[in-house]
Design a protein around this motif. Structure first.
Motif, PDB file in Angstrom:
ATOM      1  N   SER A  45       0.828  -1.208   0.000  1.00 49.12           N
ATOM      2  CA  SER A  45       0.000   0.000   0.000  1.00 49.12           C
ATOM      3  C   SER A  45       0.862   1.258   0.000  1.00 49.12           C
ATOM      4  O   SER A  45       0.520   2.247  -0.657  1.00 49.12           O
ATOM      5  CB  SER A  45      -0.922   0.010   1.222  1.00 49.12           C
ATOM      6  N   SER A  46       1.969   1.226   0.730  1.00 45.82           N
ATOM      7  CA  SER A  46       2.865   2.389   0.748  1.00 45.82           C
ATOM      8  C   SER A  46       3.336   2.713  -0.656  1.00 45.82           C
ATOM      9  O   SER A  46       3.396   3.883  -1.060  1.00 45.82           O
ATOM     10  CB  SER A  46       4.067   2.108   1.665  1.00 45.82           C
ATOM     11  N   VAL A  47       3.676   1.675  -1.417  1.00 48.44           N
ATOM     12  CA  VAL A  47       4.119   1.865  -2.796  1.00 48.44           C
ATOM     13  C   VAL A  47       2.975   2.369  -3.675  1.00 48.44           C
ATOM     14  O   VAL A  47       3.117   3.372  -4.397  1.00 48.44           O
ATOM     15  CB  VAL A  47       4.679   0.545  -3.369  1.00 48.44           C
ATOM     16  N   GLU A 174      11.615  -7.605  -2.041  1.00 47.42           N
ATOM     17  CA  GLU A 174      12.785  -6.738  -1.952  1.00 47.42           C
ATOM     18  C   GLU A 174      12.564  -5.434  -2.723  1.00 47.42           C
ATOM     19  O   GLU A 174      12.969  -4.352  -2.267  1.00 47.42           O
ATOM     20  CB  GLU A 174      14.023  -7.461  -2.483  1.00 47.42           C
ATOM     21  N   GLU A 175      11.919  -5.524  -3.865  1.00 47.29           N
ATOM     22  CA  GLU A 175      11.655  -4.325  -4.666  1.00 47.29           C
ATOM     23  C   GLU A 175      10.659  -3.403  -3.973  1.00 47.29           C
ATOM     24  O   GLU A 175      10.789  -2.171  -4.042  1.00 47.29           O
ATOM     25  CB  GLU A 175      11.138  -4.734  -6.046  1.00 47.29           C
ATOM     26  N   VAL A 176       9.677  -3.987  -3.313  1.00 45.57           N
ATOM     27  CA  VAL A 176       8.715  -3.181  -2.547  1.00 45.57           C
ATOM     28  C   VAL A 176       9.450  -2.351  -1.506  1.00 45.57           C
ATOM     29  O   VAL A 176       9.250  -1.130  -1.382  1.00 45.57           O
ATOM     30  CB  VAL A 176       7.658  -4.083  -1.870  1.00 45.57           C
ATOM     31  N   TRP A 177      10.347  -2.998  -0.769  1.00 41.06           N
ATOM     32  CA  TRP A 177      11.049  -2.291   0.307  1.00 41.06           C
ATOM     33  C   TRP A 177      12.097  -1.322  -0.215  1.00 41.06           C
ATOM     34  O   TRP A 177      12.342  -0.271   0.382  1.00 41.06           O
ATOM     35  CB  TRP A 177      11.654  -3.294   1.289  1.00 41.06           C
ATOM     36  N   MET A 178      12.712  -1.636  -1.344  1.00 36.75           N
ATOM     37  CA  MET A 178      13.650  -0.699  -1.947  1.00 36.75           C
ATOM     38  C   MET A 178      12.935   0.592  -2.322  1.00 36.75           C
ATOM     39  O   MET A 178      13.436   1.700  -2.079  1.00 36.75           O
ATOM     40  CB  MET A 178      14.300  -1.320  -3.183  1.00 36.75           C
ATOM     41  N   TYR A 179      11.734   0.456  -2.880  1.00 39.51           N
ATOM     42  CA  TYR A 179      10.957   1.633  -3.272  1.00 39.51           C
ATOM     43  C   TYR A 179      10.576   2.457  -2.042  1.00 39.51           C
ATOM     44  O   TYR A 179      10.686   3.688  -2.044  1.00 39.51           O
ATOM     45  CB  TYR A 179       9.710   1.202  -4.029  1.00 39.51           C
ATOM     46  N   ILE A 180      10.149   1.790  -0.993  1.00 38.50           N
ATOM     47  CA  ILE A 180       9.762   2.495   0.236  1.00 38.50           C
ATOM     48  C   ILE A 180      10.940   3.282   0.796  1.00 38.50           C
ATOM     49  O   ILE A 180      10.808   4.453   1.189  1.00 38.50           O
ATOM     50  CB  ILE A 180       9.234   1.492   1.284  1.00 38.50           C
ATOM     51  N   ASP A 184      11.487   7.265   0.940  1.00 37.04           N
ATOM     52  CA  ASP A 184      11.262   7.625   2.352  1.00 37.04           C
ATOM     53  C   ASP A 184       9.766   7.692   2.662  1.00 37.04           C
ATOM     54  O   ASP A 184       9.257   8.686   3.198  1.00 37.04           O
ATOM     55  CB  ASP A 184      11.931   8.968   2.667  1.00 37.04           C
ATOM     56  N   LEU A 185       9.068   6.613   2.348  1.00 32.74           N
ATOM     57  CA  LEU A 185       7.625   6.582   2.512  1.00 32.74           C
ATOM     58  C   LEU A 185       7.231   6.088   3.905  1.00 32.74           C
ATOM     59  O   LEU A 185       7.914   5.245   4.488  1.00 32.74           O
ATOM     60  CB  LEU A 185       7.001   5.652   1.459  1.00 32.74           C
ATOM     61  N   PRO A 186       6.120   6.573   4.434  1.00 33.49           N
ATOM     62  CA  PRO A 186       5.611   6.014   5.693  1.00 33.49           C
ATOM     63  C   PRO A 186       5.156   4.580   5.465  1.00 33.49           C
ATOM     64  O   PRO A 186       4.627   4.252   4.401  1.00 33.49           O
ATOM     65  CB  PRO A 186       4.425   6.923   6.034  1.00 33.49           C
ATOM     66  N   TYR A 187       5.385   3.713   6.456  1.00 31.87           N
ATOM     67  CA  TYR A 187       4.954   2.323   6.329  1.00 31.87           C
ATOM     68  C   TYR A 187       4.516   1.796   7.690  1.00 31.87           C
ATOM     69  O   TYR A 187       4.806   2.387   8.737  1.00 31.87           O
ATOM     70  CB  TYR A 187       6.046   1.449   5.715  1.00 31.87           C
ATOM     71  N   HIS A 188       3.839   0.673   7.668  1.00 32.00           N
ATOM     72  CA  HIS A 188       3.268   0.078   8.871  1.00 32.00           C
ATOM     73  C   HIS A 188       4.393  -0.346   9.823  1.00 32.00           C
ATOM     74  O   HIS A 188       5.291  -1.107   9.457  1.00 32.00           O
ATOM     75  CB  HIS A 188       2.424  -1.138   8.482  1.00 32.00           C
ATOM     76  N   GLU A 189       4.326   0.118  11.048  1.00 34.58           N
ATOM     77  CA  GLU A 189       5.368  -0.131  12.050  1.00 34.58           C
ATOM     78  C   GLU A 189       5.589  -1.618  12.318  1.00 34.58           C
ATOM     79  O   GLU A 189       6.712  -2.055  12.615  1.00 34.58           O
ATOM     80  CB  GLU A 189       4.989   0.585  13.347  1.00 34.58           C
ATOM     81  N   LEU A 190       4.545  -2.426  12.205  1.00 35.55           N
ATOM     82  CA  LEU A 190       4.683  -3.851  12.525  1.00 35.55           C
ATOM     83  C   LEU A 190       5.545  -4.609  11.517  1.00 35.55           C
ATOM     84  O   LEU A 190       5.984  -5.721  11.799  1.00 35.55           O
ATOM     85  CB  LEU A 190       3.308  -4.510  12.631  1.00 35.55           C
TER      86      LEU A 190
END
Length: 231
Positions: A45-47, A174-180, A184-190
């Protein structure tokens, strides 16, 4: 406009895109105000929220509030509202309160019959919401699980009688997290606490060892999907 009632399913298979932004641009050109993004506020969702903001800054976003989410889910919801103030974010609910559900089906229905609980608290509210639209956007990815391996950019959604668009089908974790991280996108803390897939707090546990990304959902049940994405 491609709609569930007027579009042959074979036609959908002829439509392809080079990448996610091309898919989203097509979707908003095709459907305008008659498309909604059903957002869970996980990593995907962040992406998607960031991509959509570049195309449709006032896009319609819907969140299924089961009344059983983690507090961190509501926190990221508020962060998203602050980052994208023009988004039209709408929370939808079942008409049955948790108290009414307990009275009718017994306490902790999610422990005894999670399918019924998901039907009441997730599927029915989204079904009612999607009656307003011709299409909806989802963050499904092929690599998430075997049940999602065959999804395409554009899908005939037989459950909700609509068109389902999945712009991230070819992205890996890995690509999802690289984009985040890059943006510097907000993402779910959990996500930082061992939860790759996050649903209701009563049905979601951290993933340990070599479990797949959805192995923390509905432990001790033969269930891997809430039912939103299963015909």
């Amino acid at each position: 406009m491609l709609t569930y009632d007027s579009c042959p399913e074979e036609l959908l298979k002829t439509i392809s895109f080079k990448e996610s932004m091309e898919c989203l641009k097509w979707a908003y050109k095709e459907y305008g105000e008659e498309i909604v993004y059903a957002c869970s506020f996980g990593a995907e969702s962040s992406v998607l929220l960031h991509l959509i903001s570049k195309i449709k800054p006032n896009a319609r976003i819907t969140f299924i509030d089961t009344s059983l989410h983690f507090k961190e889910t509501y926190e990221i919801l508020n962060e998203v509202k602050e980052k994208y103030p023009d988004f039209q974010i709408n929370s939808i609910y079942t008409s049955m309160s948790l108290e009414d559900q307990a009275n009718q089906y017994g306490e902790n229905l999610w422990e005894r019959n999670p399918n019924q609980c998901c039907q009441i608290r997730k599927i029915e509210p989204l079904k009612n919401e999607l009656k307003k639209y011709k299409a909806w956007i989802s963050g499904l990815r092929k690599s998430q699980s075997e049940t999602r391996a065959n999804i395409e950019y554009i899908n005939m959604d037989h459950k909700f009688k609509t068109i389902k668009i999945c712009p991230l089908i070819h992205w890996n974790w890995e690509e999802v997290w690289m984009y985040i991280k890059v943006h510097d996108l907000p993402y779910h803390e959990l996500h930082d606490k061992g939860y790759p897939s996050i649903g209701c707090k009563v049905c979601t546990k951290p993933v340990t060892g070599d479990g797949d990304l959805r192995s923390g959902r509905w432990l001790n049940h033969q269930k891997t999907e809430c039912g939103l994405h299963m015909d």
